[in-house]
Write a protein that holds these residues in place. Structure first.
Motif, short mmCIF file in Angstrom:
data_model
loop_
_atom_site.label_atom_id
_atom_site.label_comp_id
_atom_site.label_asym_id
_atom_site.label_seq_id
_atom_site.Cartn_x
_atom_site.Cartn_y
_atom_site.Cartn_z
N TYR A 288 0.83 -1.21 0.00
CA TYR A 288 0.00 0.00 0.00
C TYR A 288 0.86 1.26 0.00
N LYS A 289 1.90 1.27 0.80
CA LYS A 289 2.78 2.43 0.88
C LYS A 289 3.41 2.72 -0.48
N TYR A 290 3.81 1.68 -1.19
CA TYR A 290 4.42 1.87 -2.50
C TYR A 290 3.41 2.46 -3.49
N ALA A 291 2.21 1.84 -3.57
CA ALA A 291 1.21 2.29 -4.53
C ALA A 291 0.71 3.69 -4.19
N SER A 292 0.65 4.01 -2.90
CA SER A 292 0.11 5.30 -2.47
C SER A 292 1.15 6.41 -2.57
N GLU A 293 2.37 6.16 -2.13
CA GLU A 293 3.37 7.22 -2.03
C GLU A 293 4.33 7.27 -3.21
N ASP A 294 4.87 6.13 -3.58
CA ASP A 294 5.92 6.13 -4.60
C ASP A 294 5.37 6.38 -6.00
N VAL A 295 4.19 5.86 -6.29
CA VAL A 295 3.56 6.08 -7.59
C VAL A 295 2.71 7.35 -7.49
N ARG A 296 3.12 8.39 -8.20
CA ARG A 296 2.39 9.65 -8.09
C ARG A 296 1.08 9.57 -8.87
N TYR A 297 0.16 10.46 -8.51
CA TYR A 297 -1.16 10.43 -9.15
C TYR A 297 -1.13 11.17 -10.48
N GLY A 298 -1.83 10.63 -11.49
CA GLY A 298 -1.99 11.31 -12.77
C GLY A 298 -1.61 10.45 -13.95
N ARG A 299 -1.85 10.99 -15.11
CA ARG A 299 -1.52 10.33 -16.37
C ARG A 299 -0.98 11.37 -17.34
N HIS A 300 -0.25 10.87 -18.34
CA HIS A 300 0.18 11.74 -19.42
C HIS A 300 -1.07 12.19 -20.18
N PRO A 301 -1.09 13.44 -20.69
CA PRO A 301 -2.28 13.93 -21.40
C PRO A 301 -2.78 13.02 -22.51
N ASN A 302 -1.88 12.32 -23.20
CA ASN A 302 -2.34 11.47 -24.29
C ASN A 302 -2.98 10.17 -23.81
N GLU A 303 -3.02 9.96 -22.49
CA GLU A 303 -3.67 8.77 -21.95
C GLU A 303 -4.86 9.09 -21.06
N LEU A 304 -5.25 10.38 -21.00
CA LEU A 304 -6.33 10.77 -20.11
C LEU A 304 -7.65 10.13 -20.49
N ALA A 305 -7.89 9.94 -21.79
CA ALA A 305 -9.16 9.37 -22.24
C ALA A 305 -9.14 7.84 -22.26
N LEU A 306 -8.01 7.24 -21.94
CA LEU A 306 -7.90 5.78 -21.95
C LEU A 306 -8.66 5.19 -20.76
N GLU A 307 -9.64 4.32 -21.04
CA GLU A 307 -10.48 3.78 -19.97
C GLU A 307 -9.83 2.59 -19.27
N LYS A 308 -9.00 1.86 -19.96
CA LYS A 308 -8.36 0.71 -19.36
C LYS A 308 -7.19 1.15 -18.47
N THR A 309 -6.80 0.27 -17.57
CA THR A 309 -5.64 0.57 -16.74
C THR A 309 -4.37 0.58 -17.60
N ARG A 310 -3.42 1.35 -17.17
CA ARG A 310 -2.16 1.45 -17.90
C ARG A 310 -1.41 0.13 -17.82
N GLU A 311 -0.63 -0.11 -18.86
CA GLU A 311 0.23 -1.29 -18.87
C GLU A 311 1.27 -1.15 -17.75
N VAL A 312 1.51 -2.24 -17.03
CA VAL A 312 2.34 -2.19 -15.83
C VAL A 312 3.72 -1.62 -16.12
N GLY A 313 4.32 -2.02 -17.20
CA GLY A 313 5.66 -1.54 -17.52
C GLY A 313 5.71 -0.03 -17.68
N SER A 314 4.71 0.52 -18.38
CA SER A 314 4.67 1.97 -18.58
C SER A 314 4.47 2.70 -17.26
N MET A 315 3.60 2.14 -16.41
CA MET A 315 3.32 2.80 -15.14
C MET A 315 4.55 2.80 -14.24
N LEU A 316 5.27 1.70 -14.20
CA LEU A 316 6.45 1.62 -13.35
C LEU A 316 7.62 2.42 -13.92
#
Length: 633
Positions: A288-316
Motif C-alpha cells: 500500500y505504501k508503494y502504490a500510495s506514495e511512490d507512484v504519483r497520481y496522474g496520467r500523461h495527457p495522451n492517456e487521459l481518455a484511456l479507460e483501461k488501466t495502464r500497462e504495468v511496464g509503462s506505469m512503473l
C-alpha cells in the motif's frame, strides 16, 4: 452485502431499418411537441426574473430504448433570461456527436425578444461532429428556445440497455417539466423514486411501454455554498433497464482487472519490496505504501481518455497512474503475495450517498483486501497520503461494486464517525501577570486531517515546513507568536500525524483592577459566521463532515489569583453534533477540557432553528471569559 445475480442482460431484437440507414427516429408519438405559445403566458414577471436571474418555461425530455438496443434522446427547453451570467451561458452553445455512431439534429433554436419579434439562432457545423449554436441578440427579458434530438445507432458499450435519472425540481423555477421514458420489448424498465411519491402515468404504444411525469409550476430551490448535493434534498427518479449489476461488473472487470498471470515486472517489484519474514499486515502495508506514495497520481495527457488501466511496464517506468491504475497495481502485488484482494468501484460521497440502480455511474476505484483472519480492509492508494487502514471520508458510506469473476459483489463501504477524524491537542502553559498566555502543545491528528497535513508538507524540506506551519497556526489567533513548530510523524503513514509547538498570545487576557478575564484558545473554536448567521434558510444545509476536536489545557494562573464561579461545565447536543467543556481549578492551575464532535448530516429547512440554537450555544461557550479574582477581595 450482496452477491450479484448472474442473470444476463436482455438480448435485443433485430435492427430497426432507421438504425441501419442512420435515420432519425420519431419520438413525438410518445410526447407530442409543446409549443412556445403553450407556455409563454402569463409572462414571467420582472420581479421574479430579478430574483432568480432566469426562469424555465419548459423542460421537456424524452428517452427511448428501441427493440434493437439503440437509444433516442430528445430535449426541448425554453428559458426566460435576465441576469448577465444567465445570458452569457447562451451566447454560444456547443454540441458534439460521433458521426459514425450517432446523428444529432437541432430542430429549433430561437430567440424571442421582449417586443414580440423572433430571431433564429445561427447554427455553425464544425469539423469532428461539433455544432455551435449562436443565440443573438441577447438582453434581459429575452426567451431562448432549443429543441434537439440525438439518435444512437449502436447499443451502449456495456450492454443493450438504458439508465439515467431526472430531477423533479431545479434551482430555478420551472413552469412545466415533462419527462418521458419509452422502452420497447423485450426490455423492461425499473425505477426508484427518491424524496417523492409521484408515480408516472403509463400506457402502451405498440411494443413500447411508456412512462411519463408531467409537472407544472415547480418552485425554485435556493442554493448556496452550504446546500447539499441535489440527490440528497430534491425529488428525483432513478431508472434502468438492467436487471442486475452483472454486466457492469463484467465490463469494468475487463477494463480494470490485473492480468491473471502476474507480469514479470510485478514479480521483480515484489522481490524488491517484500521481506519473507514480514507478517501479512506488514506485507499489505508495504504494498500500500508503494502504490500510495511512490507512484504519483496522474496520467500523461495522451492517456487521459484511456479507460483501461495502464500497462504495468509503462506505469512503473514513469511512476504515475490514476485511481484505477494504482488500484490495479496494488491488487496485482497483493495477489502475487497470496493475499485476497479486489478492485472496488464507487461513486464518491460528494456526488450524493443514495443507493443507485444498476448503471455505469462510478467515478473512483479503490481496493478491498480480505486478510487470512477474514477481516476486510479498505485501501485507497489514490486518495492521497492516507494513514494505513484509513480511507477518506469521501469514500465512506458509499455503494461499492467489488469486481470479481464470480459476478461481482455489491456492498456499502463502512462509514466512520468523528472518532476516525480527530484533532487532539494537549497543552501546558502559564498565564503571566502581564496577561500574556504562553503554552506548549502537542497535537495528534488522524483520518482526513492527517491526510491534509501530509498533502501540504510531506514533500517539503524542514525550513519550508516550519515556516508554513508557523503561518498556518498563527492565523487562528490575533497576535500569536509560534515558536519551534515541528512535525513528529509526518512521513510515516502507518501512524497518525503529530506536531508540536510553543505559542505565545500577548495581551490575551484583560485585567480590570483586581480581576483578570481570560478566554481559552480552544482548537477548532466554533464561530457563528457565514451560513449560520441568517435567521432562516430556504434550503437544506450540509453540516461539517464528521470530525472530533479534543483539547486540554493545564494553565498556571498568576500568584494571588483564584477562579471565580468555577468549576463550570457545558454540555450541548443535537443529532448533528455533541459539545462538552469543563473548567476547574486545582491548586494554582486551571484545568480545561473540551470535546466537540461534528457528526455530519443534513439540516432540513424546518430543522434549521434547532441547529442554529445548538451552534450558537457552542459558540458562546467557546467565547466565555474565565474570571480570575485576587484572593482576599
Amino acid at each position: 452485502m450482496n452477491q450479484l445475480s448472474t442473470e444476463r442482460p436482455v438480448k435485443p431484437k433485430r435492427k430497426l431499418w432507421r438504425t441501419r440507414f442512420k435515420v432519425a427516429r420519431n419520438t413525438l408519438c410518445f410526447a407530442p411537441r409543446i409549443s412556445y405559445d403553450d407556455v409563454c403566458q402569463p409572462a414571467v414577471s420582472e420581479e421574479e426574473l430579478q430574483h432568480w436571474g432566469e426562469s424555465i418555461l419548459l423542460s421537456d425530455s424524452t428517452a427511448v430504448l428501441h427493440r434493437d438496443g439503440t437509444i433516442t434522446r430528445r430535449a426541448h427547453n425554453m428559458t426566460a433570461l435576465y441576469a448577465n451570467e444567465s445570458l452569457a451561458q447562451w451566447d454560444e452553445v456547443y454540441r458534439f456527436h460521433d458521426r459514425q455512431t450517432a446523428l444529432h439534429k437541432i430542430q429549433t433554436a430561437k430567440v424571442y425578444l421582449p417586443d414580440g419579434s423572433v430571431r433564429k439562432a445561427k447554427k455553425v457545423v464544425q469539423p469532428y461532429g461539433q455544432t455551435a449554436v449562436n443565440f443573438y441578440p441577447l438582453r434581459p427579458g429575452v426567451t431562448v428556445e432549443l429543441e434537439e434530438q440525438q439518435d444512437y445507432f449502436i447499443p451502449d458499450r456495456i450492454a443493450a440497455c438504458m439508465w439515467g435519472q431526472e430531477y423533479f425540481q431545479f434551482s430555478i423555477p420551472c413552469r412545466r417539466l415533462r419527462y418521458t421514458v419509452a422502452v420497447a420489448e423485450p426490455f423492461t424498465l425499473q425505477y426508484r423514486l427518491h424524496l417523492t411519491d409521484l408515480e408516472p402515468r403509463t400506457w402502451k404504444h405498440g411494443s413500447y411501454q411508456v412512462y411519463q411525469w408531467d409537472l407544472h409550476d415547480l418552485p425554485g430551490y435556493e442554493t448556496d455554498d452550504g446546500t447539499p448535493h441535489p440527490r440528497e434534498v430534491l425529488p428525483w427518479v432513478d431508472l434502468t433497464t438492467l436487471t442486475s449489476w452483472e454486466p457492469i461488473n463484467r465490463f469494468y472487470l475487463n477494463d480494470l482487472e490485473p492480468p491473471e498471470k502476474t507480469p514479470p515486472q510485478i514479480q521483480k517489484l515484489s522481490e524488491e519490496l517484500i521481506q519473507e519474514d514480514q507478517t501479512e499486515e506488514e506485507k499489505i502495508f508495504t504494498a500500500y505504501k508503494y502504490a500510495s506514495e511512490d507512484v504519483r497520481y496522474g496520467r500523461h495527457p495522451n492517456e487521459l481518455a484511456l479507460e483501461k488501466t495502464r500497462e504495468v511496464g509503462s506505469m512503473l517506468e514513469d511512476m504515475r497512474g490514476d485511481c484505477k491504475d494504482k488500484s490495479s497495481l496494488l491488487v496485482s502485488l497483493l495477489r502475487h503475495l497470496g493475499i485476497e484482494s479486489s478492485i472496488a468501484i464507487l461513486l464518491t460521497r460528494m456526488n450524493g450517498s443514495a443507493a443507485l440502480l444498476p448503471g455505469a455511474r462510478f467515478d473512483h476505484a479503490i481496493v478491498s483486501v480480505t486478510t487470512a483472519s477474514g477481516e476486510r480492509l479498505w485501501l485507497d492508494p489514490a486518495g492521497g497520503p492516507v494513514t494505513f487502514k484509513d480511507i477518506p471520508y469521501n469514500d465512506q458510506g458509499t455503494q461499492a461494486l467489488l469486481l470479481n469473476r464470480e459476478a461481482g459483489e455489491l456492498t456499502t463501504i463502512p462509514e466512520g464517525g468523528p472518532e476516525l477524524h480527530q484533532i487532539n491537542r494537549v497543552c501546558e502553559g502559564t498565564l503571566a501577570s502581564d496577561c500574556s498566555y504562553q503554552f506548549t502543545s502537542e497535537v495528534t491528528t488522524s483520518g482526513d486531517t492527517a491526510m491534509e497535513f501530509r498533502l501540504k508538507y510531506v514533500n517539503r524540506n524542514e525550513d519550508y515546513t516550519s515556516l508554513t506551519l508557523e503561518k498556518e497556526l498563527a492565523a487562528s489567533w490575533t497576535g500569536a507568536r509560534i515558536e519551534a513548530p515541528r512535525f513528529l510523524d509526518l512521513k510515516e503513514i502507518s501512524q497518525p500525524v503529530r506536531y508540536s509547538c510553543q505559542t505565545t498570545l500577548d495581551q490575551w487576557a484583560r485585567q480590570i483592577e483586581d480581576i483578570i478575564l481570560f478566554r481559552i484558545p480552544w482548537i477548532g473554536s466554533m464561530q457563528t459566521a457565514g451560513l449560520i448567521n441568517v435567521q432562516k434558510r430556504n434550503s437544506a444545509l450540509q453540516t461539517p463532515s464528521p470530525i472530533r476536536f479534543s483539547d486540554s489545557h493545564r494553565i498556571q494562573i498568576p500568584a494571588g489569583f483564584s477562579g471565580y464561579g468555577l468549576p463550570y461545565e457545558h454540555h450541548f447536543e443535537c443529532k448533528w453534533g455533541h459539545y462538552q467543556a469543563s473548567v476547574r481549578v486545582e491548586d494554582s492551575f486551571l484545568i480545561c477540557a473540551r470535546q466537540v464532535d461534528h457528526l455530519g448530516g443534513i439540516v432540513l429547512q424546518n430543522e434549521y432553528p434547532e441547529f442554529k440554537e445548538y451552534w450558537e450555544s457552542c459558540t458562546r461557550a467557546d467565547a466565555l471569559d474565565i474570571v480570575l479574582m485576587k484572593q482576599g477581595i
